[in-house]
Design an enzyme around this catalytic site. Structure first.
Site, PDB file in Angstrom:
ATOM      1  N   THR A  38     -61.888 -43.547  30.594  1.00 54.16           N
ATOM      2  CA  THR A  38     -61.152 -42.324  30.474  1.00 54.16           C
ATOM      3  C   THR A  38     -62.116 -41.115  30.929  1.00 54.16           C
ATOM      4  O   THR A  38     -61.521 -40.200  31.642  1.00 54.16           O
ATOM      5  CB  THR A  38     -61.009 -42.146  28.980  1.00 54.16           C
ATOM      6  N   GLN A  80     -57.766 -52.168  35.320  1.00 55.53           N
ATOM      7  CA  GLN A  80     -56.793 -53.414  35.030  1.00 55.53           C
ATOM      8  C   GLN A  80     -56.874 -54.667  36.010  1.00 55.53           C
ATOM      9  O   GLN A  80     -56.440 -55.648  35.770  1.00 55.53           O
ATOM     10  CB  GLN A  80     -55.468 -52.897  34.384  1.00 55.53           C
ATOM     11  N   CYS A 129     -53.678 -47.394  24.015  1.00 56.41           N
ATOM     12  CA  CYS A 129     -53.689 -45.750  23.637  1.00 56.41           C
ATOM     13  C   CYS A 129     -52.385 -45.041  23.435  1.00 56.41           C
ATOM     14  O   CYS A 129     -52.417 -44.109  22.922  1.00 56.41           O
ATOM     15  CB  CYS A 129     -54.312 -45.189  25.193  1.00 56.41           C
ATOM     16  N   HIS A 165     -65.192 -52.700  28.917  1.00 55.48           N
ATOM     17  CA  HIS A 165     -64.510 -53.418  27.716  1.00 55.48           C
ATOM     18  C   HIS A 165     -63.123 -54.280  27.992  1.00 55.48           C
ATOM     19  O   HIS A 165     -62.596 -54.929  27.291  1.00 55.48           O
ATOM     20  CB  HIS A 165     -64.345 -52.714  26.411  1.00 55.48           C
ATOM     21  N   THR A 189     -78.247 -39.198  27.875  1.00 52.85           N
ATOM     22  CA  THR A 189     -79.100 -40.337  28.031  1.00 52.85           C
ATOM     23  C   THR A 189     -78.385 -41.546  28.217  1.00 52.85           C
ATOM     24  O   THR A 189     -77.339 -42.022  27.576  1.00 52.85           O
ATOM     25  CB  THR A 189     -79.845 -40.317  26.711  1.00 52.85           C
ATOM     26  N   SER A 249     -63.943 -49.882  33.680  1.00 52.24           N
ATOM     27  CA  SER A 249     -64.184 -50.083  32.294  1.00 52.24           C
ATOM     28  C   SER A 249     -64.944 -51.238  31.827  1.00 52.24           C
ATOM     29  O   SER A 249     -64.596 -52.257  32.095  1.00 52.24           O
ATOM     30  CB  SER A 249     -63.165 -49.569  31.270  1.00 52.24           C
TER      31      SER A 249
HETATM   32  N1  PLP Z   1     -57.290 -46.667  32.637  1.00 49.32           N
HETATM   33  C1  PLP Z   1     -56.539 -47.672  32.337  1.00 49.32           C
HETATM   34  C2  PLP Z   1     -55.559 -48.196  33.291  1.00 49.32           C
HETATM   35  C3  PLP Z   1     -56.363 -48.429  31.109  1.00 49.32           C
HETATM   36  O1  PLP Z   1     -55.588 -49.667  30.771  1.00 49.32           O
HETATM   37  C4  PLP Z   1     -57.592 -47.947  30.079  1.00 49.32           C
HETATM   38  C5  PLP Z   1     -57.594 -48.310  28.770  1.00 49.32           C
HETATM   39  O2  PLP Z   1     -56.697 -48.729  28.232  1.00 49.32           O
HETATM   40  C6  PLP Z   1     -58.278 -46.622  30.401  1.00 49.32           C
HETATM   41  C7  PLP Z   1     -57.872 -45.942  31.685  1.00 49.32           C
HETATM   42  C8  PLP Z   1     -59.061 -45.912  29.557  1.00 49.32           C
HETATM   43  O3  PLP Z   1     -60.410 -46.731  29.531  1.00 49.32           O
HETATM   44  P1  PLP Z   1     -61.547 -46.397  28.321  1.00 49.32           P
HETATM   45  O4  PLP Z   1     -60.946 -47.257  27.414  1.00 49.32           O
HETATM   46  O5  PLP Z   1     -62.684 -47.202  28.979  1.00 49.32           O
HETATM   47  O6  PLP Z   1     -61.545 -45.003  28.458  1.00 49.32           O
END
Ligand code: PLP
Length: 402
Positions: free
Chosen positions: A75, A192, A335, A214, A250, A212
Site C-alpha cells: 500500500t 499477486q 481490503c 505477506h 527505522t 509485499s
Molecule cells: N496491491 C495488491 C494487488 C494487493 O493484492 C494488495 C493486498 O491485498 C496490496 C496492493 C496491498 O498490500 P499490503 O497489504 O502489503 O499493503
C-alpha cells in the site's frame, strides 16, 4: 471431538509465514535487536542483515541492490510510486501531470490517483478493461499525451487473477520514450504476481514495481518499491533520511530479513503444482454445480486463482457456510470486504451489482493438497443447492463462458 479441518483457500489475501522464514526472523527481535543506523556492533549486525535481504530481493528482480527500497507494505509502495512521481514532475514545471491507470487496479493505486485528480494536482485517465479483465494496449497507446508522466498497470489482479500484458506495455513505452523530453515512467503492482511469474524488471520494462512480504509466505508490514536508477521521484515519508534519504523511518529489520528469505524461496515449481490443483477445482465445480460462471480470463490467469459467480447463492453466505466447515475463501479482495458496494473489479468486467454479490474467490497456495480440493468438491455442491433453495432460486440455465 474431531478437530475442525482448516483448508486455507484465501492466499491472495495473505499467506502463512513459512517456518524457515520465521526462524530466520526470530533472532532479530530480542537478540540481534540493533538499530540498523547505529554505529556499534549490534547496529552493524542489523545493517548487514538488511543489506543481505536487499541483495536477495535485487537478485529476484534482476536489478541493482541500490534500486530496492524497503517500505511498510505494498500500500505504501503504490502510494509512494504515484504520489512521488507526480510531485517530482510537478516540481519540474509540468503543471498537472497526466497519470494513466486501469479500472481494475488495487485501491492502493486507484485512490492516490483519484485524490491527486480531485485536488487538481494531476489529470487522470482510467483505462477500461475487456470482459476478461485485460487492458488493451492499443487503448493505452491512444491515451498517451505530451504531459503523461506515469502509467501504472498491475501485473496480476487480486480478485480475478487476470495477468496483464506488462511486457508489451513496457515495449510500447520504451518506443514512445525514445523521442520524449520527459520520460513516461512505468509502474506495476506485482503483489499477486510475484509468487508465480518472472518479475525481472528489465524483461518487463518497468521503472517502478511494488511488492509485499505477506503474500509470499513472509511477514506482514513490510514491502518493497523497486525504483530504476534515475527515476524522478520525491519521497513519500520524510524524516531521518533512511533508505538513502528516500524512505525515512527505522528499518523493520526482522520484517526485512523475513521478506528477503521469503523471496529467496520462491521457485518456478510452485506455479505448476498449484495450477494442477486449481484446474481440478475449476473442472469439478463446473461439472458438479449448475449455473456457475468462472470470471476472468482462462488463459491469462494466475495459476492459483479461481473466481466464480454462483447464480442464486449469495457470496457472503457461501463464504460463511464454507468457513463453518473449515474452508476459508473470500468474496473478493480482503481490503474491499468491509464494503457492501459491488467490487470495482467485477463492475469493470461488466458484471451487474447482483452478479457481484454472488461471487466467491478461491486462491490456492503452496500448502494446498489434492485431498483438500477433493473435500471442497464434496461439500460445495450441497451448500450451493441448500442456499439456492433458501433463496427460492429457479435455474435460469446460465451459459458457462468456458
Ligand atoms: N496491491 C495488491 C494487488 C494487493 O493484492 C494488495 C493486498 O491485498 C496490496 C496492493 C496491498 O498490500 P499490503 O497489504 O502489503 O499493503
Amino acid at each position: 471431538m474431531k478437530a475442525l479441518k482448516k483448508i486455507y483457500l484465501d492466499n491472495a489475501a495473505t499467506t502463512p509465514v513459512d517456518p524457515v522464514v520465521s526462524a530466520k526472523m526470530r533472532p532479530y527481535f530480542s537478540q540481534k535487536y540493533g538499530n540498523a543506523s547505529s554505529v556499534h556492533q549490534l547496529g552493524e549486525e542489523a545493517r548487514r542483515a538488511v543489506e543481505a535481504a536487499r541483495r536477495q530481493t535485487a537478485n529476484f528482480l534482476g536489478c541493482l541492490s541500490e534500486e530496492v527500497y524497503f517500505t511498510s507494505g505494498a500500500t505504501e509502495s503504490d502510494n509512494w510510486a504515484i504520489g512521488g512521481v507526480a510531485e517530482k514532475m510537478a516540481s519540474r514545471g509540468i503543471k498537472k501531470p497526466h497519470l494513466i491507470t486501469s479500472a481494475i487496479e488495487h485501491k492502493a493505486v486507484l485512490e492516490p490517483c483519484q485524490v491527486l485528480e480531485k485536488k487538481g494536482w494531476a489529470e487522470l485517465t482510467v483505462l477500461p478493461v475487456n470482459k476478461d479483465g485485460l487492458v488493451e494496449v492499443k487503448e493505452l497507446e491512444k491515451s498517451i499525451r505530451k504531459d503523461t508522466v506515469l502509467v501504472s498497470v498491475m501485473f496480476a489482479n487480486s480478485e480475478i487473477g487476470t495477468i496483464q500484458p506488462i511486457k508489451e506495455i513496457g515495449q510500447l513505452l520504451k518506443k514512445l520514450n525514445a523521442g520524449r523530453k520527459e520520460k513516461i515512467y512505468f509502474h506495476t503492482d506485482a503483489v499477486q504476481a510475484i509468487n508465480y511469474l518472472s518479475c525481472k524488471v528489465d524483461e518487463l520494462g518497468v521503472d517502478l514495481l511494488s511488492l509485499s512480504g505477506h503474500k509470499i509466505y513472509g511477514p506482514k508490514g513490510v514491502g518493497v518499491l523497486y525504483l530504476r536508477k534515475g527515476t524522478a521521484i520525491s519521497p513519500l515519508i520524510r524524516g531521518g533520511g533512511h533508505e538513502r534519504g528516500m524512505r525515512s523511518g527505522t528499518e523493520n529489520v526482522a520484517g526485512i530479513v523475513g521478506l528477503g528469505e521469503a523471496i529467496k524461496r520462491i521457485s518456478p515449481a510452485r506455479g505448476a503444482q498449484v495450477k494442477k490443483l486449481r484446474n481440478k477445482l475449476i473442472t469439478g465445480i463446473l461439472k458438479d454445480i449448475p449455473d456457475v460462471i468462472l470470471n476472468g480470463s482462462l488463459r491469462e490467469r494466475l495459476p492459483n486463482n479461481a473466481h466464480f459467480s454462483f447464480a442464486g447463492a449469495e457470496g457472503e453466505s457461501v463464504v460463511f457456510v464454507l468457513s463453518r466447515k473449515g474452508v476459508f475463501t473470500s468474496t473478493g479482495s480482503a481490503c474491499a470486504s468491509h464494503s457492501l458496494s459491488p467490487s470495482h473489479v467485477l463492475s469493470a468486467i461488466g458484471l451487474a451489482p447482483e452478479q457481484s454479490h454472488i461471487s466467491v474467490r478461491f486462491t490456492l497456495g503452496k500448502q494446498t493438497t489434492a485431498a483438500e480440493i477433493d473435500y471442497v468438491l464434496r461439500i460445495l455442491p450441497p451448500i450451493i443447492e441448500r442456499l439456492r433453495k433458501i433463496a427460492g432460486y429457479k435455474s435460469v440455465k446460465v451459459r458457462p463462458r468456458y
